[in-house]
Design a protein around this motif. Structure first.
Motif, PDB file in Angstrom:
ATOM      1  N   GLY A 272       0.788  -1.225   0.000  1.00  0.00           N
ATOM      2  CA  GLY A 272       0.000   0.000   0.000  1.00  0.00           C
ATOM      3  C   GLY A 272       0.817   1.271   0.000  1.00  0.00           C
ATOM      4  N   ARG A 273       2.149   1.142  -0.099  1.00  0.00           N
ATOM      5  CA  ARG A 273       3.001   2.321  -0.194  1.00  0.00           C
ATOM      6  C   ARG A 273       3.343   2.578  -1.658  1.00  0.00           C
ATOM      7  NH1 ARG A 273       7.148   1.015   4.888  1.00  0.00           N
ATOM      8  NH2 ARG A 273       5.516   1.046   6.500  1.00  0.00           N
ATOM      9  N   SER A 274       3.679   3.810  -1.967  1.00  0.00           N
ATOM     10  CA  SER A 274       4.103   4.121  -3.325  1.00  0.00           C
ATOM     11  C   SER A 274       5.587   3.808  -3.454  1.00  0.00           C
ATOM     12  CB  SER A 274       3.851   5.594  -3.650  1.00  0.00           C
ATOM     13  OG  SER A 274       4.385   5.894  -4.929  1.00  0.00           O
ATOM     14  N   GLY A 275       5.869   2.599  -3.947  1.00  0.00           N
ATOM     15  CA  GLY A 275       7.264   2.199  -4.060  1.00  0.00           C
ATOM     16  C   GLY A 275       8.079   3.148  -4.906  1.00  0.00           C
ATOM     17  N   TYR A 276       7.494   3.597  -6.009  1.00  0.00           N
ATOM     18  CA  TYR A 276       8.195   4.505  -6.913  1.00  0.00           C
ATOM     19  C   TYR A 276       8.566   5.801  -6.190  1.00  0.00           C
ATOM     20  CZ  TYR A 276       9.132   7.227 -11.158  1.00  0.00           C
ATOM     21  OH  TYR A 276       9.718   8.003 -12.119  1.00  0.00           O
ATOM     22  N   GLU A 277       7.616   6.401  -5.487  1.00  0.00           N
ATOM     23  CA  GLU A 277       7.882   7.668  -4.798  1.00  0.00           C
ATOM     24  C   GLU A 277       8.864   7.484  -3.645  1.00  0.00           C
ATOM     25  OE1 GLU A 277       7.093  10.596  -5.797  1.00  0.00           O
ATOM     26  OE2 GLU A 277       5.974   9.792  -7.508  1.00  0.00           O
ATOM     27  N   GLU A 278       8.774   6.366  -2.939  1.00  0.00           N
ATOM     28  CA  GLU A 278       9.721   6.105  -1.842  1.00  0.00           C
ATOM     29  C   GLU A 278      11.147   6.009  -2.374  1.00  0.00           C
ATOM     30  OE1 GLU A 278       9.304   5.873   1.476  1.00  0.00           O
ATOM     31  OE2 GLU A 278       7.126   6.045   1.520  1.00  0.00           O
ATOM     32  N   ILE A 279      11.311   5.340  -3.507  1.00  0.00           N
ATOM     33  CA  ILE A 279      12.652   5.189  -4.071  1.00  0.00           C
ATOM     34  C   ILE A 279      13.181   6.520  -4.590  1.00  0.00           C
ATOM     35  CG2 ILE A 279      13.969   4.107  -5.941  1.00  0.00           C
ATOM     36  CD1 ILE A 279      12.138   1.635  -5.536  1.00  0.00           C
ATOM     37  N   LEU A 280      12.335   7.315  -5.194  1.00  0.00           N
ATOM     38  CA  LEU A 280      12.779   8.636  -5.642  1.00  0.00           C
ATOM     39  C   LEU A 280      13.152   9.514  -4.452  1.00  0.00           C
ATOM     40  CD1 LEU A 280      10.435   9.535  -8.631  1.00  0.00           C
ATOM     41  CD2 LEU A 280      12.697   8.451  -8.639  1.00  0.00           C
ATOM     42  N   ALA A 281      12.432   9.386  -3.342  1.00  0.00           N
ATOM     43  CA  ALA A 281      12.795  10.127  -2.137  1.00  0.00           C
ATOM     44  C   ALA A 281      14.153   9.675  -1.618  1.00  0.00           C
ATOM     45  CB  ALA A 281      11.718   9.943  -1.069  1.00  0.00           C
ATOM     46  N   MET A 282      14.422   8.368  -1.670  1.00  0.00           N
ATOM     47  CA  MET A 282      15.740   7.862  -1.268  1.00  0.00           C
ATOM     48  C   MET A 282      16.834   8.473  -2.135  1.00  0.00           C
ATOM     49  SD  MET A 282      15.001   3.797  -0.697  1.00  0.00           S
ATOM     50  CE  MET A 282      13.455   3.298   0.058  1.00  0.00           C
ATOM     51  N   ARG A 283      16.562   8.544  -3.430  1.00  0.00           N
ATOM     52  CA  ARG A 283      17.553   9.116  -4.329  1.00  0.00           C
ATOM     53  C   ARG A 283      17.856  10.563  -3.951  1.00  0.00           C
ATOM     54  NH1 ARG A 283      17.490  12.210  -8.888  1.00  0.00           N
ATOM     55  NH2 ARG A 283      19.311  11.977 -10.242  1.00  0.00           N
ATOM     56  N   ARG A 284      16.830  11.348  -3.630  1.00  0.00           N
ATOM     57  CA  ARG A 284      17.054  12.749  -3.232  1.00  0.00           C
ATOM     58  C   ARG A 284      17.829  12.821  -1.924  1.00  0.00           C
ATOM     59  NH1 ARG A 284      11.669  13.001  -5.174  1.00  0.00           N
ATOM     60  NH2 ARG A 284      10.819  12.901  -3.055  1.00  0.00           N
ATOM     61  N   ILE A 285      17.490  11.951  -0.974  1.00  0.00           N
ATOM     62  CA  ILE A 285      18.178  11.938   0.320  1.00  0.00           C
ATOM     63  C   ILE A 285      19.659  11.623   0.160  1.00  0.00           C
ATOM     64  CG2 ILE A 285      18.390  10.609   2.475  1.00  0.00           C
ATOM     65  CD1 ILE A 285      15.297  10.315   2.374  1.00  0.00           C
ATOM     66  N   LEU A 286      19.957  10.717  -0.775  1.00  0.00           N
ATOM     67  CA  LEU A 286      21.327  10.191  -0.900  1.00  0.00           C
ATOM     68  C   LEU A 286      22.165  10.893  -1.974  1.00  0.00           C
ATOM     69  CD1 LEU A 286      20.418   6.404  -0.612  1.00  0.00           C
ATOM     70  CD2 LEU A 286      21.329   7.892   1.185  1.00  0.00           C
ATOM     71  N   THR A 287      21.662  11.994  -2.511  1.00  0.00           N
ATOM     72  CA  THR A 287      22.336  12.671  -3.621  1.00  0.00           C
ATOM     73  C   THR A 287      23.790  13.001  -3.316  1.00  0.00           C
ATOM     74  OG1 THR A 287      20.274  13.610  -4.448  1.00  0.00           O
ATOM     75  CG2 THR A 287      22.303  14.705  -5.111  1.00  0.00           C
ATOM     76  N   GLU A 288      24.073  13.485  -2.136  1.00  0.00           N
ATOM     77  CA  GLU A 288      25.427  13.906  -1.783  1.00  0.00           C
ATOM     78  C   GLU A 288      26.209  12.826  -1.049  1.00  0.00           C
ATOM     79  OE1 GLU A 288      26.597  16.744  -2.903  1.00  0.00           O
ATOM     80  OE2 GLU A 288      24.656  17.203  -3.794  1.00  0.00           O
ATOM     81  N   THR A 289      25.788  11.583  -1.157  1.00  0.00           N
ATOM     82  CA  THR A 289      26.450  10.477  -0.466  1.00  0.00           C
ATOM     83  C   THR A 289      26.956   9.453  -1.470  1.00  0.00           C
ATOM     84  OG1 THR A 289      24.568   8.959  -0.237  1.00  0.00           O
ATOM     85  CG2 THR A 289      24.698  10.787   1.334  1.00  0.00           C
ATOM     86  N   THR A 290      27.690   8.470  -0.973  1.00  0.00           N
ATOM     87  CA  THR A 290      28.181   7.375  -1.821  1.00  0.00           C
ATOM     88  C   THR A 290      27.309   6.129  -1.700  1.00  0.00           C
ATOM     89  OG1 THR A 290      29.680   6.623  -0.067  1.00  0.00           O
ATOM     90  CG2 THR A 290      30.564   8.200  -1.664  1.00  0.00           C
ATOM     91  N   LEU A 291      26.259   6.179  -0.891  1.00  0.00           N
ATOM     92  CA  LEU A 291      25.371   5.022  -0.721  1.00  0.00           C
ATOM     93  C   LEU A 291      24.558   4.820  -1.997  1.00  0.00           C
ATOM     94  CD1 LEU A 291      24.157   2.813   1.058  1.00  0.00           C
ATOM     95  CD2 LEU A 291      22.632   4.532   2.034  1.00  0.00           C
ATOM     96  N   GLU A 292      24.649   3.625  -2.573  1.00  0.00           N
ATOM     97  CA  GLU A 292      24.032   3.339  -3.870  1.00  0.00           C
ATOM     98  C   GLU A 292      22.718   2.592  -3.709  1.00  0.00           C
ATOM     99  OE1 GLU A 292      25.195   0.664  -7.772  1.00  0.00           O
ATOM    100  OE2 GLU A 292      26.762   1.819  -6.791  1.00  0.00           O
ATOM    101  N   ILE A 293      21.707   3.049  -4.431  1.00  0.00           N
ATOM    102  CA  ILE A 293      20.410   2.382  -4.428  1.00  0.00           C
ATOM    103  C   ILE A 293      20.446   1.218  -5.419  1.00  0.00           C
ATOM    104  CG2 ILE A 293      17.946   2.627  -4.911  1.00  0.00           C
ATOM    105  CD1 ILE A 293      18.274   5.619  -4.231  1.00  0.00           C
ATOM    106  N   LEU A 294      20.082   0.039  -4.937  1.00  0.00           N
ATOM    107  CA  LEU A 294      19.995  -1.154  -5.770  1.00  0.00           C
ATOM    108  C   LEU A 294      18.569  -1.686  -5.626  1.00  0.00           C
ATOM    109  CD1 LEU A 294      22.573  -4.116  -5.756  1.00  0.00           C
ATOM    110  CD2 LEU A 294      20.240  -4.254  -6.580  1.00  0.00           C
ATOM    111  N   VAL A 295      17.727  -1.384  -6.585  1.00  0.00           N
ATOM    112  CA  VAL A 295      16.307  -1.704  -6.472  1.00  0.00           C
ATOM    113  C   VAL A 295      16.077  -3.199  -6.666  1.00  0.00           C
ATOM    114  CG1 VAL A 295      13.994  -1.232  -7.334  1.00  0.00           C
ATOM    115  CG2 VAL A 295      15.712   0.589  -7.330  1.00  0.00           C
ATOM    116  N   ALA A 296      15.273  -3.779  -5.775  1.00  0.00           N
ATOM    117  CA  ALA A 296      14.918  -5.199  -5.844  1.00  0.00           C
ATOM    118  C   ALA A 296      13.399  -5.335  -5.884  1.00  0.00           C
ATOM    119  CB  ALA A 296      15.492  -5.937  -4.641  1.00  0.00           C
TER     120      ALA A 296
END
Length: 214
Positions: A140-164
């Protein structure tokens, strides 16, 4: 963009790894069970994957106790420098991640269901975070929006998003277009990425023309 294969099924993995297009393999206890394997089979699966071209192999710890997770993580990393240790985004898992990171173990925080967990994975010293797109959406969560929010949060970091937990090619395209860098896909979805009916038909047409002119 980097693509990985999400499976422990050697028969399904072998032809896909042979393409050289997938950087490695991600596994978890559920995928092991589907392939008729257990955590005791991880060393052999690791060796097989590396022999078949996997540059990185993601192997997951078990346990709810911090010390147990740390021990498992250390043992998995000892298999080779190609191992990235997967740890679930629980309190114990994140605590263990911080301890393992402090000892130089590369880590992926997995089973991520909300953007705020990206902050915790960053604080824990992980190199990767694996949000579960399909499962977030099913819950019931918006997976797409949650992942885009993660991307914005991590913009200045080296932590890489690996979507599963990806169900279709369109989701990969949409997130890649939005700047998400890495995906792990099951063998069936990998085949859909590789094969397009129109491209295959065009290639057959080219071959037919070439043969007719020879």
């Amino acid at each position: 963009m980097t693509l990985y294969l999400d499976s422990a099924d050697r028969d399904a993995l072998a032809p896909l790894l042979a393409t050289g297009l997938f950087a490695g393999v991600t596994t978890n206890p559920l995928l092991l069970a589907r392939a008729g394997l257990t955590s005791a089979d991880l060393p052999a699966l690791h060796d097989w994957a590396v022999a078949h071209g996997a540059r990185t192999v993601f192997l997951q710890t078990l346990g709810t106790d911090v010390d147990q997770i740390v021990r498992e993580g250390e043992n998995l990393r000892a298999l080779s420098e190609r191992v990235v240790v997967k740890v679930p985004a629980t309190r114990a898992g994140l605590t263990a991640t911080r301890r393992l990171a402090d000892s130089g173990v590369p880590l992926l925080v997995t089973a991520v269901y909300r953007a705020s967990q990206a902050l915790l994975a960053q604080a824990a010293g992980a190199q990767y975070i694996a949000p579960y797109l399909g499962r977030m959406t099913a819950a019931g969560r918006s997976g797409y929006e949650e992942i885009l929010a993660m991307r914005r949060i991590l913009t200045e970091t080296t932590l890489e998003i690996l979507v599963a937990s990806i169900k279709d090619v369109e989701a990969v395209i949409a997130l890649a277009a939005a700047g998400v860098p890495s995906f792990t896909v099951g063998p069936e979805l990998a085949a859909k990425l590789l094969d397009d009916d129109l491209s295959n038909a065009a290639a057959q047409e080219f071959e037919a023309i070439a043969l007719a002119g020879s």
